[in-house]
Design an enzyme around this catalytic site. Structure first.
Site, mmCIF file in Angstrom:
data_model
loop_
_atom_site.group_PDB
_atom_site.id
_atom_site.type_symbol
_atom_site.label_atom_id
_atom_site.label_comp_id
_atom_site.label_asym_id
_atom_site.label_seq_id
_atom_site.Cartn_x
_atom_site.Cartn_y
_atom_site.Cartn_z
ATOM 1 N N GLY A 292 0.303 2.584 -1.934
ATOM 2 C CA GLY A 292 0.024 1.248 -1.473
ATOM 3 C C GLY A 292 0.948 1.112 -0.151
ATOM 4 O O GLY A 292 1.092 1.966 0.699
ATOM 5 N N GLY B 234 4.504 1.129 6.653
ATOM 6 C CA GLY B 234 3.844 2.163 6.668
ATOM 7 C C GLY B 234 2.961 2.167 5.487
ATOM 8 O O GLY B 234 2.862 1.025 4.596
ATOM 9 N N ASP C 152 3.420 15.288 -4.703
ATOM 10 C CA ASP C 152 3.035 14.725 -3.215
ATOM 11 C C ASP C 152 4.179 14.932 -2.265
ATOM 12 O O ASP C 152 4.458 14.147 -1.540
ATOM 13 C CB ASP C 152 2.704 13.199 -3.489
ATOM 14 C CG ASP C 152 1.718 12.975 -2.102
ATOM 15 O OD1 ASP C 152 1.164 13.784 -1.370
ATOM 16 O OD2 ASP C 152 1.698 11.779 -1.875
ATOM 17 N N LYS D 141 7.399 -2.091 -1.650
ATOM 18 C CA LYS D 141 5.912 -1.412 -1.856
ATOM 19 C C LYS D 141 4.937 -2.044 -2.683
ATOM 20 O O LYS D 141 5.432 -2.430 -3.826
ATOM 21 C CB LYS D 141 6.154 -0.021 -2.308
ATOM 22 C CG LYS D 141 4.942 0.915 -2.743
ATOM 23 C CD LYS D 141 4.973 2.154 -2.706
ATOM 24 C CE LYS D 141 4.671 3.098 -1.467
ATOM 25 N NZ LYS D 141 5.071 4.306 -1.530
ATOM 26 N N GLY E 292 0.800 4.407 2.286
ATOM 27 C CA GLY E 292 0.675 5.561 1.569
ATOM 28 C C GLY E 292 -0.454 5.642 0.659
ATOM 29 O O GLY E 292 -1.248 4.679 0.714
ATOM 30 N N GLY E 293 -0.620 6.544 -0.038
ATOM 31 C CA GLY E 293 -1.550 6.651 -1.093
ATOM 32 C C GLY E 293 -1.342 5.731 -2.202
ATOM 33 O O GLY E 293 -2.332 5.065 -2.704
#
Ligand SMILES: *[C@@H]1O[C@H](CO)[C@@H](O)[C@H](O)[C@H]1NC(C)=O
Ligand SMILES: *[C@@H]1O[C@H](CO)[C@@H](O)[C@H](O)[C@H]1NC(C)=O
Ligand SMILES: *[C@@H]1O[C@H](CO)[C@@H](O)[C@H](O)[C@H]1NC(C)=O
Ligand SMILES: *[C@@H]1O[C@H](CO)[C@@H](O)[C@H](O)[C@H]1NC(C)=O
Ligand SMILES: *[C@@H]1O[C@H](CO)[C@@H](O)[C@H](O)[C@H]1NC(C)=O
Ligand SMILES: *[C@@H]1O[C@H](CO)[C@@H](O)[C@H](O)[C@H]1NC(C)=O
Ligand SMILES: *[C@@H]1O[C@H](CO)[C@@H](O)[C@H](O)[C@H]1NC(C)=O
Ligand SMILES: *[C@@H]1O[C@H](CO)[C@@H](O)[C@H](O)[C@H]1NC(C)=O
Length: 814
Positions: free
Chosen positions: A505, A500, A619, A521, A502-503
């Site tokens: 990384g 996936g 978040d 990540k 995300g913001g």
């Protein structure tokens, strides 16, 4: 025949109506002053609907009396208009406000001398009267040739407030402005130097200092909003903002959407402009402020002062200066500024010296002098009697006269310049000592920091050597593994299996040699440098120490050149997002959903309350709730906001999923507390219940924003199961569902003080704590996703307060 029969009835009815109307009017108090009548002491006029009251008042702890108009219903007197701003009275029992035969309304002091009047003398009008209307306007009317004419009205002379139906603009005939001027302080309604005016083109509002210096503009009117106030689009308390332009006047006016919410715009004694509203006559809320910071207001602290957002007393006099009027300064009225304690001795320049301010944003109105060195710059200033300061910033700058807008910046701000203020020699002596002292302090701090990092470095090195030696990736429970880049690459098969993005990384799946599954990540946008590396290590070790069954565990990390990697346990069931919103996966039953909700709440409560350093997640959304093999929830991505630091604002604006979970304080620019997470958690809970994104509209049901639907249904006691995800076919424990809905409603209250803590949420979900019905935050209905996204971007580009790295660091430590 029948006519004569009904007539007595009619008369009786009319009589009854007359008596009734007379009675109701009387019980609400008078709204009109007739010729010859006067108000004094605690007598007041009340508008017909009971919204406004006019009479004498004293602001705050002041001993002065003024005539003003305020909201009658509010517990705290909120004054929206003042008559005698410049002519205070020392008493209210003897003075009177009197309407004279000629139509003039006059305020007489205790000696019956007029001190203020409306000057509305009319020779042609008769039967004049002064009436307080239900929009807060106070009007003097008279009859002239049997038509009713307005001789004077208060809304042509606004003070600091702009209410529905009132106007801000100008009158072309009289060549006068309908502009707002702030009070000097909360206790002194006298006009200050700050004003809110419509620009002559009639399309833009501006804030001025002393009628001359513009320090803020609203941007042009687009027909819907002012360009630089996009929040207006979200404001559901006002409607029909209109530009009125005719041969006599140009002005803006607006209407209130509800007659109980009392919207008003105010220019504050600080020179800032902001809207307020009163909800059901009880509380006044705050939404946005322009300029955002007091130091951005021109001459906010007055002459020869320094402004700093980081101090509790934002304003201070410069070294060697003192407040001109101490009493005003203490009330935070800085209009008079500061004055020298010792006069300069210009006849002999040698008797003057300079005091250095180390990190300054330079004042306005400098002149540049063509000399080539800082020494010559100093000489240039000394040789000019009017020169009050100099600075050398690639060129020599000198200042003459009063110094305004000097900002003192924090010691690590790289934009700060050295600034030299001219003082009499006698003011300089004590300075040397304090400078030395603070130097000493600074060295101590530097020493401590260096020492800490050396120690930390050694510890990290030892850990690293240990890992190299054992050559294993399984750290002891609770210790972090420092991974080699080549091991990371091997484990993730050269970053081939993306899980996936995300913001912060991209996440890759990997497998360690002992066949443990991991998630790696790769962090985005890392800055390189020794300082950044140390900060990264500190943060990583903080996150690594956090262990809770409902928080994702950090196993280790890796640094390779520019790149940073974090290694986490792999979660077999992926994120809650896929289970809630994706059609191809099994539907989560209610028991599992409730377990996930409770686990998430426990994880957050741990972050907020149990860790050594409180961590605000910032978040919370379904994408960041991971599920292990048994569907236990694991909160991911905590602490990363701080780790990313400077890039955080960027992250916030680009994460799509985040919009819709953001607490309103992100928009209003107030400090972010753990209650921002509580808000996002409430939004998440709604999605767990409905199985839909909140921002999706229901095409197969009532077309209402889901949180609003929940409020309506629980407050009206309707069937709560109708809120449940339809895929569950009403298979849920109604008691649990009820609890979840109620607590979610409390979580998304506008005022963060009304929201529960995560600890309380856990107790409610566990059934240990009861929770009552909650009020509906009206603003909900207006939260259009795009608008919020837009505002955040705007704020970021203009350098909003909480978007700075320093603030992130400080607000994240509770
Ligand atoms: C008005 O003031 C008088 C005397 O000052 C006092 O007796 C009276 O109760 C006051 N009335 C109200 C409504 O406060
Ligand atoms: C009102 O009446 C006077 C004479 O009675 C007249 O001179 C004046 O023009 C009238 N004003 C208006 C507005 O009709
Ligand atoms: C404000 O402006 C007026 C003239 O427009 C000037 O006389 C006055 O000194 C100014 N006030 C300050 C504090 O500079
Ligand atoms: C909007 O306000 C203007 C000016 O007050 C008024 O003329 C107009 O009728 C209002 N429109 C609506 C739809 O209320
Ligand atoms: C508010 O409006 C409603 C309906 O329009 C009306 O019945 C009520 O009296 C109004 N209340 C006030 C305080 O004006
Ligand atoms: C407003 O307050 C009154 C009591 O002052 C209360 O009876 C009423 O229910 C409240 N209305 C709303 C919408 O909260
Ligand atoms: C009323 O004023 C007091 C003191 O200024 C303040 O503490 C209180 O919160 C205010 N109440 C409301 C409802 O605004
Ligand atoms: C200015 O300096 C001279 C010479 O040092 C001294 O005699 C005089 O008193 C000083 N004047 C003031 C106002 O300080």
């Amino acid at each position: 025949m029948s006519f004569t029969n009904t007539k007595p009835w009619l008369y009786l009815l009319l009589l009854l109506l007359f008596i009734l109307s007379f009675r109701t009017q009387k019980s609400k108090g008078l709204d009109t002053l007739a010729v010859g009548q006067s108000l004094s002491g605690n007598q007041t006029l009340t508008s017909q609907g009971g919204t406004f009251e006019l009479g004498f008042f004293t602001p705050g702890n002041s001993k002065n009396y003024y005539i003003g108009i305020w909201y009658k219903g509010l517990p705290n007197k909120t004054v929206v208009w003042v008559a005698n701003r410049n002519e205070p009275l020392s008493d209210s029992s003897l003075p009177e406000l009197k309407l004279f035969q000629d139509g003039n309304l006059v305020l007489l002091n205790q000696f019956k001398t007029p001190i203020w009047s409306t000057n509305s003398i009319s020779n042609i009008a008769h039967s004049t009267s002064a009436m307080l209307l239900d929009n807060g306007n106070f009007v003097i009317r008279g009859l002239s040739n049997s038509s009713n004419v307005i001789l004077w009205q208060s809304l042509d002379y606004p003070t600091d407030s702009w209410l529905p139906g009132w106007k801000v603009g100008f009158n072309k005939i009289r060549n006068s402005k309908y502009s707002l001027t702030s009070w000097r302080s909360p206790e002194n309604p006298a006009p200050s130097l700050f004003s809110f005016e419509l620009d002559p083109s009639g399309t833009t509002f501006m804030l001025f200092w002393n009628e001359s210096k513009m320090y803020w503009t609203s941007g042009e009117w687009t027909g819907k909003i002012f360009k630089l106030i996009p929040e207006m689009e979200l404001d559901i308390y006002i409607k029909n903002v209109t530009q009125v332009s005719n041969e006599n006047e140009i002005y803006f006016t607006y209407e209130a959407s509800f007659n109980t919410t009392l919207p008003r715009y105010v220019i504050e004694p600080t020179g800032q402009f902001r809207p307020y509203w009163g909800n059901n006559f009880t509380r006044l809320g705050l939404y946005w402020t322009r300029p955002l910071e007091k130091c951005q207001v021109h001459a906010f602290c007055g002459g020869f002062s320094t402004c700093s957002q980081d101090r509790s007393t934002v304003c201070d006099c410069m070294h060697g200066f003192e407040p001109r009027v101490m009493k005003n300064w203490e009330l935070e009225d800085h209009t008079d500024g500061c004055v020298r304690r010792t006069r300069l001795n210009c006849s002999n320049g040698e008797n003057d010296g300079f005091f250095m301010i180390q990190k300054a944003r330079l004042p306005v109105n400098s002149e540049s002098v063509a000399v080539g060195s800082i020494e010559n710059c100093k000489v240039a200033c000394l040789s000019d009697c009017f020169c009050t300061a100099y600075a050398y910033d690639n060129e020599c700058l000198i200042w003459k006269g009063d110094l305004y807008n000097l900002q003192e910046l924090s010691s690590d701000d790289k934009t700060g310049k050295e600034f030299y203020v001219r003082l009499a020699e006698s003011e300089l002596e004590p300075v040397v000592n304090t400078a030395k002292k603070s130097d000493k302090k600074a060295w101590l701090i530097v020493g401590a920091i260096v020492g800490f990092f050396i120690f930390f470095g050694i510890v990290m090195l030892l850990i690293w050597i240990q890992r190299r030696k054992t050559g294993t990736f399984e750290g002891d429970e609770g210790s972090l593994v420092v991974f080699q880049y080549r091991d990371i690459r091997r484990a993730t098969k050269n970053f081939s299996e993306k899980l996936g993005e995300g913001g912060f990384g991209t996440v890759f799946r990997g497998t360690l040699p002992n066949s443990t599954a991991i998630a790696v990540k790769r962090l985005k946008n890392q800055e390189q440098g020794e300082k950044q590396d140390k900060q990264f290590l500190t943060e990583v070790s903080t996150i690594g120490m956090i262990q809770h069954i409902n928080l994702i565990r950090l196993r280790g990390f890796c640094i390779k050149g520019m790149e940073r990697f974090l290694v986490f346990d792999y979660m077999l069931n992926g994120s809650l997002e896929s289970h809630l919103f994706r059609k191809d996966l099994n539907v989560l039953d209610w028991k599992t959903r409730y377990k996930i909700a409770l686990g998430t709440a426990r994880g957050l409560a741990y972050l907020h309350e149990k860790c050594r350093d409180c961590i605000i997640h910032c978040d919370i959304k379904p994408e960041n709730i991971l599920l292990d093999a048994d569907y236990n929830s694991k909160v991911a991505d905590f602490g990363l906001a701080k780790l990313i630091g400077r890039e955080f604002s960027h992250v916030l604006t680009t994460i799509r999923g985040t919009v819709g979970y953001l607490a309103p304080e992100w928009i209003s620019g107030e400090a972010i507390t753990p209650k921002a997470d509580v808000f996002s958690y409430g939004m998440l809970l709604f999605e767990i219940i409905s199985g839909r994104r909140n921002r999706e509209l229901f095409h197969d049901g009532p077309d209402i924003y889901f949180p609003v639907r929940v409020f309506n249904i629980i407050n009206q006691g309707e069937d709560i199961l109708s809120l449940l995800d339809q895929k569950l076919e009403s298979n849920a424990d109604a008691e649990e569902l009820n609890r979840a809905c109620r607590v979610a409603c409390w979580c998304i209250q506008f005022d963060e003080r009304d929201r529960p803590t995560m600890g309380q949420v856990v107790k409610v979900l566990e059934g240990v704590l009861e929770v009552g019905l909650c009020p509906t935050p009206r603003f909900l209905q207006a939260l259009g996703e795009n608008s919020i996204h837009y505002i955040i971007c705007q704020e970021t580009s203009s350098g909003s307060k909480h978007m700075h790295e320093d603030d992130i660091i400080s607000t994240f430590q509770c």
